[in-house]
Scaffold this motif. Structure first.
Motif: not given
Length: 449
Positions: A103-107
Motif C-alpha cells: 500500500m502506497r497511499a499518502d496517509i
C-alpha cells in the motif's frame, strides 16, 4: 503444555506471577493501580529469557505513541537483550503491515486530520476554538465506522446539539476531497486484505507469534478482530485491561469486548489483578461501591495495599463561584511535593471552573491541573477534586439509557481512582442560576441521601 513452574521475580504478588507465566491465550482483568504495565513488561522478559521466544516475533500494542514509548523504555531497562521487540500503537502496527503489503497511499498525518476536524466544525456552524485534547477526542470518534460509532452516539462532546451526523458527513467529505485516507481507514483496509488474501495473513502470522495488548478495554471491534486473526495459529495472545475503565464508547470501544474475548477465544484463561497499590483503602472502597452498580462487567473484589487516608468527602456550595473558591482554598493548602488535580466532566465545565477562579482575582496554583475525566485517564495525583456532581452532569444528559448510565458510572470511577490520598466531590446548589440536584451516583457511593 508450557511448564508453569519456572522462576519469576519474587516481588510480584501470586496473582501477578500467574499472569506473567501462564501460556496464552490469557486475559488479565486489572483493577486500578494493579501494576498491569509492570506485569506486561515482565511477561515479555519471561517469554524471552525463560521460554526462549525470539524477541523479533513479539508484538506489543497500545493506544498512544507516548504509552508505547514508555512501555518500551521500561521493558529495555528490565531486559536489554529484547531490543528487537516491536512496541507500537494499533495504528502504527497496522500501517507497517499495509506498507509492507504494497500500500502506497499518502496517509493523512495527525496534524492534517486535526485541521480537517477544525474545518468540519466551522463548516457545520461551530465556531469553537477547540483545544488539542478535545480535537483529538473528536478525531478518535470520527475515526471509527458509523456502525461502531452508533454504540456510543450519545457520548460525544457535541452530540447534545443533535448535529453529530452532519459533522461526521462533512469530515468524510473533506477526506474524500483530499483524496487521502486517515489512520482509521487503514484498519478496515487491513482486515479486508487479510480476509481476501490468506497468504498475506499467513505472512504476518509467521512474522509475529507472540501478541500483547495493553488497555484492551479501549479496543474497537475491528482491532479485536485483527489481533485475533493474527494470533490464531500461535495462540500466544495476552490481553490486559479493566472493563470498569472502558470510557471510550463514543469512539467505538465496547466494554463487553473483554467478556466477548473470554467467551469466544478457545482456551482463554482469565486472571484477575485485584490489589490496588495507588488509592487509599477509603478511596478504593468508595469507588467499589459505585462501580458495582454496573451490570456489564467482570465481578471484582479490589482491595487496597496503600496507606489509609482521610474519608472521601462531599462538599456542597451555594453556587459555582463559591465552589470554585472552595476548590482554590483547598488546593492552596497542598504540602510541598504533593500533586493535585480538578477533574471535570466536560471541556465546557473546565473552562467555567477556570473562569470562576480567575473572576475571584486568583491564579491557579502551579501544582493544580484542571482536566476532563477523559483527559485524566492513566494519570494519578495525591489529591483530587471532582466538582459539579449534579444530575445532568453525572450522568451526563447526553448519555441516556442503561448503557449510557453505565458509561458515565465508569467515567466517574476512573476519575475517583486517579486519587492516591484524598478525594473530594462537590456540587453547587445552583448552576447557571437554576437549582441543582445532586448526582444519583452520590447515593450509590454513600455520600448523599
Amino acid at each position: 503444555m508450557e511448564s508453569e513452574g519456572k522462576e519469576v521475580r519474587v516481588d510480584f504478588l501470586p496473582e501477578q506471577q500467574e499472569a506473567i507465566r501462564l501460556p496464552g491465550p490469557v486475559l488479565v482483568v486489572a483493577g486500578p493501580g494493579a501494576g498491569k504495565t509492570a506485569v506486561l513488561t515482565e511477561r515479555i522478559r519471561y517469554a524471552i529469557r525463560e521460554r526462549g521466544i525470539d524477541p523479533r516475533r513479539i508484538l506489543a500494542v497500545t493506544f498512544t505513541r507516548a504509552s508505547a514509548a514508555e512501555m518500551r523504555e521500561r521493558f529495555l531497562r528490565l531486559c536489554p537483550e529484547g531490543a528487537d521487540v516491536s512496541f507500537h500503537t494499533f495504528h502504527g502496527a497496522f500501517l507497517r503491515m499495509l506498507r509492507a503489503e504494497g500500500m502506497r497511499a499518502d496517509i493523512l498525518s495527525e496534524e492534517e486530520q486535526f485541521d480537517l476536524v477544525r474545518r468540519a466544525l466551522k463548516d457545520c456552524g461551530w465556531d469553537d476554538v477547540i483545544s488539542r485534547d478535545l480535537g483529538e477526542e473528536l478525531l478518535r470518534r470520527l475515526s471509527v465506522g458509523e456502525e461502531e460509532d452508533a454504540a456510543g452516539r450519545a457520548d460525544g462532546p457535541y452530540e447534545t446539539s443533535g448535529r453529530w451526523a452532519g459533522l461526521r458527513q462533512r469530515y468524510t467529505e473533506l477526506k474524500r476531497e483530499a483524496g487521502r485516507p486517515d489512520l482509521s481507514d487503514l484498519q478496515t483496509a487491513l482486515e479486508q486484505l487479510f480476509l481476501r488474501d490468506p497468504k498475506a495473513l499467513a505472512r504476518w502470522q509467521a512474522r509475529f507469534t507472540c501478541f500483547l495488548v495493553d488497555e484492551f478495554q479501549d479496543a474497537s471491534p475491528v482491532q479485536y478482530r485483527l489481533i485475533r486473526l493474527l494470533s490464531e495459529p500461535s495462540r500466544e495472545l495476552f490481553l490486559v485491561g479493566d472493563d470498569d475503565q472502558a470510557i471510550y464508547r463514543f469512539r467505538g470501544a465496547a466494554p463487553a469486548l473483554m467478556q466477548r474475548a473470554a467467551a469466544e477465544i478457545p482456551g482463554m484463561r482469565v486472571v484477575r489483578l485485584s490489589v490496588n497499590h495507588r488509592c487509599s483503602p477509603r478511596i478504593t472502597a468508595a469507588a467499589g461501591k459505585l462501580i458495582r452498580h454496573n451490570r456489564t462487567r467482570f465481578a471484582k473484589k479490589i482491595r487496597s495495599a496503600a496507606p489509609d487516608g482521610p474519608p472521601v468527602r462531599f462538599a456542597v456550595y451555594p453556587d459555582e463561584r463559591e465552589q470554585a473558591r472552595g476548590i482554590l482554598a483547598a488546593m492552596q493548602g497542598l504540602l510541598a511535593g504533593e500533586s493535585a488535580a480538578v477533574l471535570v466532566r466536560t471541556h465546557q465545565l473546565r473552562r467555567r471552573i477556570e473562569q470562576e477562579i480567575r473572576a475571584g482575582g486568583r491564579s491557579l496554583p502551579d501544582r493544580v491541573r484542571i482536566l476532563t475525566m477523559h483527559g485524566a485517564k492513566g494519570l494519578e495525583f495525591d489529591r483530587v477534586w471532582i466538582p459539579d456532581c449534579c444530575a445532568g452532569v453525572l450522568p451526563h444528559i447526553g448519555s441516556p439509557g442503561r448503557e449510557g448510565t453505565e458509561e458515565e458510572r465508569r467515567l466517574l470511577y476512573v476519575a475517583m481512582t486517579r486519587a492516591r490520598k484524598e478525594l473530594i466531590l462537590s456540587a453547587p446548589l445552583r448552576r447557571f442560576g437554576k437549582p441543582c440536584r445532586p448526582s444519583p451516583f452520590l447515593r450509590e457511593i454513600g455520600l448523599a441521601t
